[in-house]
Design a protein around this motif. Structure first.
Motif, PDB file in Angstrom:
ATOM      1  N   THR A 117     -31.264  24.618  24.690  1.00 21.75           N
ATOM      2  CA  THR A 117     -30.173  25.556  24.974  1.00 21.75           C
ATOM      3  C   THR A 117     -29.600  25.330  26.371  1.00 21.75           C
ATOM      4  OG1 THR A 117     -31.811  27.195  25.679  1.00 21.75           O
ATOM      5  CG2 THR A 117     -31.050  27.304  23.388  1.00 21.75           C
ATOM      6  N   THR A 118     -30.300  24.557  27.173  1.00 20.22           N
ATOM      7  CA  THR A 118     -29.781  24.107  28.471  1.00 20.22           C
ATOM      8  C   THR A 118     -29.478  22.624  28.365  1.00 20.22           C
ATOM      9  OG1 THR A 118     -32.036  23.718  29.253  1.00 20.22           O
ATOM     10  CG2 THR A 118     -31.059  25.869  29.746  1.00 20.22           C
ATOM     11  N   PRO A 119     -28.600  22.089  29.234  1.00 19.12           N
ATOM     12  CA  PRO A 119     -28.190  20.692  29.094  1.00 19.12           C
ATOM     13  C   PRO A 119     -29.370  19.716  29.127  1.00 19.12           C
ATOM     14  CG  PRO A 119     -26.745  21.841  30.618  1.00 19.12           C
ATOM     15  CD  PRO A 119     -27.876  22.762  30.328  1.00 19.12           C
ATOM     16  N   THR A 120     -29.305  18.709  28.287  1.00 21.68           N
ATOM     17  CA  THR A 120     -30.274  17.610  28.288  1.00 21.68           C
ATOM     18  C   THR A 120     -29.506  16.300  28.361  1.00 21.68           C
ATOM     19  OG1 THR A 120     -30.312  17.661  25.862  1.00 21.68           O
ATOM     20  CG2 THR A 120     -32.052  18.858  27.014  1.00 21.68           C
ATOM     21  N   ASN A 121     -30.212  15.234  28.698  1.00 23.50           N
ATOM     22  CA  ASN A 121     -29.544  13.958  28.944  1.00 23.50           C
ATOM     23  C   ASN A 121     -29.943  12.927  27.898  1.00 23.50           C
ATOM     24  OD1 ASN A 121     -28.065  11.932  30.087  1.00 23.50           O
ATOM     25  ND2 ASN A 121     -29.418  11.607  31.837  1.00 23.50           N
ATOM     26  N   GLY A 122     -29.041  12.657  26.953  1.00 26.99           N
ATOM     27  CA  GLY A 122     -29.269  11.611  25.965  1.00 26.99           C
ATOM     28  C   GLY A 122     -29.879  12.115  24.675  1.00 26.99           C
ATOM     29  N   ASP A 123     -30.594  11.207  23.980  1.00 26.73           N
ATOM     30  CA  ASP A 123     -31.157  11.521  22.666  1.00 26.73           C
ATOM     31  C   ASP A 123     -32.443  12.327  22.793  1.00 26.73           C
ATOM     32  OD1 ASP A 123     -29.146  10.116  21.447  1.00 26.73           O
ATOM     33  OD2 ASP A 123     -30.337   8.308  21.101  1.00 26.73           O
ATOM     34  N   SER A 124     -32.609  13.259  21.862  1.00 27.70           N
ATOM     35  CA  SER A 124     -33.894  13.916  21.619  1.00 27.70           C
ATOM     36  C   SER A 124     -34.255  13.588  20.179  1.00 27.70           C
ATOM     37  CB  SER A 124     -33.795  15.431  21.803  1.00 27.70           C
ATOM     38  OG  SER A 124     -33.424  15.753  23.131  1.00 27.70           O
ATOM     39  N   THR A 125     -35.435  13.002  19.944  1.00 26.02           N
ATOM     40  CA  THR A 125     -35.725  12.454  18.623  1.00 26.02           C
ATOM     41  C   THR A 125     -37.059  12.952  18.070  1.00 26.02           C
ATOM     42  OG1 THR A 125     -36.876  10.489  19.463  1.00 26.02           O
ATOM     43  CG2 THR A 125     -34.487  10.347  19.209  1.00 26.02           C
TER      44      THR A 125
END
Length: 363
Positions: free
Chosen positions: A259-267
């Motif tokens: 729910t907060t910004p993340t950087n790139g893929d989460s897999t």
């Protein structure tokens, strides 16, 4: 001269006689071995003559060592009730299915009495549960009209009511899940009762009947509903993964992104072998994407490790209005697969993107 090709490991073929003349006949015998992986295999039979060669195809189905018949047509996507024994007014409808195109309709839009569909099958060795969805139209009360479902374990002789008598009118599909024992023969009966009163006919739709499989190291899909409350069975990577209590079925779902910004893929990914009797991978995803697909997205792929091919189950998409969405892909029993769930966020502070995944099943 007769021959057979496409035989899986451990299977041999013989013809009696090995050659025929025009108008003659021969019997093909296929023998399986202990090393043969359960599944359905296309076999090509070739007849080679002096002036022409002809072929025909047959399917060889190899059941698990427990014997019996696997669950068939659980999603009713044949457009028929094939595989099921029907009684009373029953049909298949192509509107409002829980998943895919078709669902079974037990009962009628006109006044009727009892109706049911039933199927006897053998639970795969690593099977842990049977589940189905139902959606009923019951303008009466449970005193007079109802839906119910039973599961009989033919191996032990016990019968369990897994859907108690219910009368409801709703456009929401509801899931029922019951534990089963691997290798046991069971009979699932899905029923509808109407009191034949003219003003309030009752019927029930059923869909997505499936077996949940467990185990590791090449077994069936593990923890597809995330009801362990963990990501056990899954390999996670990238920016952020976890468990959410916003769910499609049960109590939990998996979260990729945050729910907060993340950087790139989460897999999240898992490798499994499709058990005997399965032909489809199904899943639900909930994509919260206030950006555009240029920058943020969800995607799901399914790699067939046996053939080395990859199918896109969910193409890159970004949905600003989050809702649970169904997706599915074809699988071949006995093949090894890797399913990969990806949520991508560009780390922009104003529009964090995440995706929830739930009810990942083989049927």
């Amino acid at each position: 001269s007769l021959s057979a090709s496409g035989l899986p490991a451990g299977v041999s073929a013989s013809f009696n006689p090995a050659s025929v003349t025009a108008g003659g006949s021969s019997t093909l015998s296929l023998t399986t071995g202990a090393t043969t992986t359960p599944g359905t295999y296309p076999i090509t039979v070739t007849g080679t003559g002096t002036s022409a060669t002809h072929t025909t195809s047959i399917n060889l189905t190899v059941n698990s060592s427990g014997g019996g018949t696997a669950l068939t047509n659980g999603g009713f996507e044949t457009g028929t009730l094939s595989g099921w024994t029907a009684a009373g007014p029953t049909s298949v409808v192509n509107t409002g299915a829980q998943a895919g195109t078709y669902a079974a309709k037990v009962g009628s839009s006109s006044p009727s009495t009892d109706a049911s569909i039933a199927q006897t099958f053998t639970v795969p060795a690593n099977g842990t549960a049977v589940s189905f969805y139902y959606n009923m139209s019951c303008p009466d009360t449970v005193t007079y009209d109802w839906a119910t479902a039973t599961l009989k374990d033919n191996t032990t002789g016990t019968t369990t009511t897994i859907l108690p008598k219910t009368c409801a009118t709703s456009t929401v599909w509801k899931q029922v899940t019951a534990a089963v024992t691997g290798g046991h023969s069971v009979t699932l009966t899905l029923s509808n009762h109407d009191d034949n009163y003219a003003s309030d006919p009752t019927y029930t739709q059923y869909d997505s009947v499936s077996i949940t499989t467990g185990g590791t190291g090449g077994g069936g899909l593990t923890n597809g509903g995330f009801e362990t409350g963990t990501l056990s069975g899954w390999t996670s990577g990238g920016a952020h993964t976890g468990i959410s209590t916003t769910h499609h079925g049960g109590v939990y779902s998996a979260m990729a992104g945050n729910t907060t910004p993340t950087n790139g893929d989460s897999t999240l990914s898992q490798t499994f072998t499709a058990p005997t009797g399965t032909s489809k991978l199904g899943l639900y995803y909930y994509n919260n994407c206030p950006d555009t697909v240029t920058y943020d997205w969800v995607t799901v792929t399914l790699t067939d490790n046996t053939t080395g091919t990859t199918a896109t189950v969910v193409a890159k998409s970004c949905t600003p209005t989050a809702a649970w969405t169904a997706a599915s892909a074809t699988v071949i029993a006995g093949h090894s697969y890797t399913v990969t769930l990806v949520s991508h966020d560009d780390n922009y502070s104003a529009d964090p993107t995440y995706t929830l995944f739930d009810d990942i099943t083989l049927s």
